[in-house]
Design a protein around this motif. Sequence first.
Motif, mmCIF file in Angstrom:
data_model
loop_
_atom_site.group_PDB
_atom_site.id
_atom_site.type_symbol
_atom_site.label_atom_id
_atom_site.label_comp_id
_atom_site.label_asym_id
_atom_site.label_seq_id
_atom_site.Cartn_x
_atom_site.Cartn_y
_atom_site.Cartn_z
ATOM 1 N N ARG A 138 0.837 -1.205 0.000
ATOM 2 C CA ARG A 138 0.000 0.000 0.000
ATOM 3 C C ARG A 138 0.872 1.256 0.000
ATOM 4 N N VAL A 139 1.986 1.177 0.723
ATOM 5 C CA VAL A 139 2.921 2.313 0.733
ATOM 6 C C VAL A 139 3.527 2.493 -0.652
ATOM 7 N N LYS A 140 3.928 1.388 -1.286
ATOM 8 C CA LYS A 140 4.504 1.471 -2.627
ATOM 9 C C LYS A 140 3.523 2.106 -3.611
ATOM 10 N N ARG A 187 14.222 7.262 3.636
ATOM 11 C CA ARG A 187 14.334 7.063 2.191
ATOM 12 C C ARG A 187 14.413 5.570 1.882
ATOM 13 N N LYS A 188 15.218 4.848 2.658
ATOM 14 C CA LYS A 188 15.353 3.406 2.449
ATOM 15 C C LYS A 188 14.046 2.687 2.733
ATOM 16 N N LEU A 189 13.365 3.082 3.791
ATOM 17 C CA LEU A 189 12.094 2.464 4.154
ATOM 18 C C LEU A 189 11.057 2.659 3.048
ATOM 19 N N LEU A 190 11.096 3.816 2.399
ATOM 20 C CA LEU A 190 10.155 4.110 1.323
ATOM 21 C C LEU A 190 10.571 3.494 -0.010
ATOM 22 N N GLY A 191 11.786 2.923 -0.056
ATOM 23 C CA GLY A 191 12.263 2.324 -1.305
ATOM 24 C C GLY A 191 12.671 3.364 -2.328
ATOM 25 N N LEU A 192 13.142 4.524 -1.867
ATOM 26 C CA LEU A 192 13.510 5.613 -2.756
ATOM 27 C C LEU A 192 15.019 5.869 -2.704
#
Length: 306
Positions: free
Chosen positions: A213-215, A250-255
């Motif tokens: 859902r975050v992605k 940033r890492k948690l968001l995959g960015l």
Amino acid sequence: MRNFYKRWQGELKRAFTGTPDATPDWVLRLADGDDNGYYLPGSAVWAVHGSMSTIVAGIRALLMQTLHPGALAGVNDHSRFRADPLGRLAGTIRWVFTVSYGSTAAAHSASDWVTRLHQHVHGEYMDRSGRSRRYAANDPELLLWVHITFTDAFLSAHKLWGGRIPGGPDAYVSEWARAGLLMGVESPPMTEKDMRQQLERWYDDGELVADERVKEAVSFIRNPPLHPLLRPGYHLLFAAAVMSLEPKYRKLLGLKTPTLGPLPLPIKAATRAALVLVRIALGRVSPSEKAARKRLRRIAGLNMRR
């Protein structure tokens, strides 16, 4: 070239106000009222919210807010952000600028309106351990999360692309705490250090989740349905918001920050130039600030005649 600029300027104004030319009625009404409001010229809030860095801050705040599953569930289940992202943006801008520049009555009225909308926002979500938990938009914990991620985003972006903050970062955090109280936040942070510590608590306690859902939400924030004239500039501002994030978020968001091979792109400098262009297009002083100054002059004149 002139016609292109006019079209771009019009679409830029439409994105922020809902109209390409006329000043919205709610902005004009900021000149009404019988008191100075909560914030004045020379305040930390006027300095930060009068800066173009708020555009990057808004994107950063949205990215951070997706990480709390309760907050994201509320947006997914009840918000119109996918169907009308600009309408939702305009609503948020209206509240921020009304509290920042309006009278105390206007600030309370705008905050009460948002709180009433939130009364219908509730449901369930799955936490990190897979348990079903209930959420409500007016829940103190979620209100605090939204307030802190907003404050953190606006302060962080201003440090990178804004000017001096009267009183420093702590002054902005403590001044904007009033906005949190208006929205029902219990004990908002009063210093930058306190704010950072509370953000760390959510991270360390494992409250933040990066799932499918975050992605999906991040993908939408990366590519919202904007007018084609605005997309190149928005992509730069999105990259700036990503760059401004702490590496662990940033890492948690995959960015990732954009690079050209092994070299980082000059996002900070390019964003500064882009924000100058936006400032020229929208005007050096916002219509909201102009309306507030008009109210302040009227009140000062009344006091002098008494």
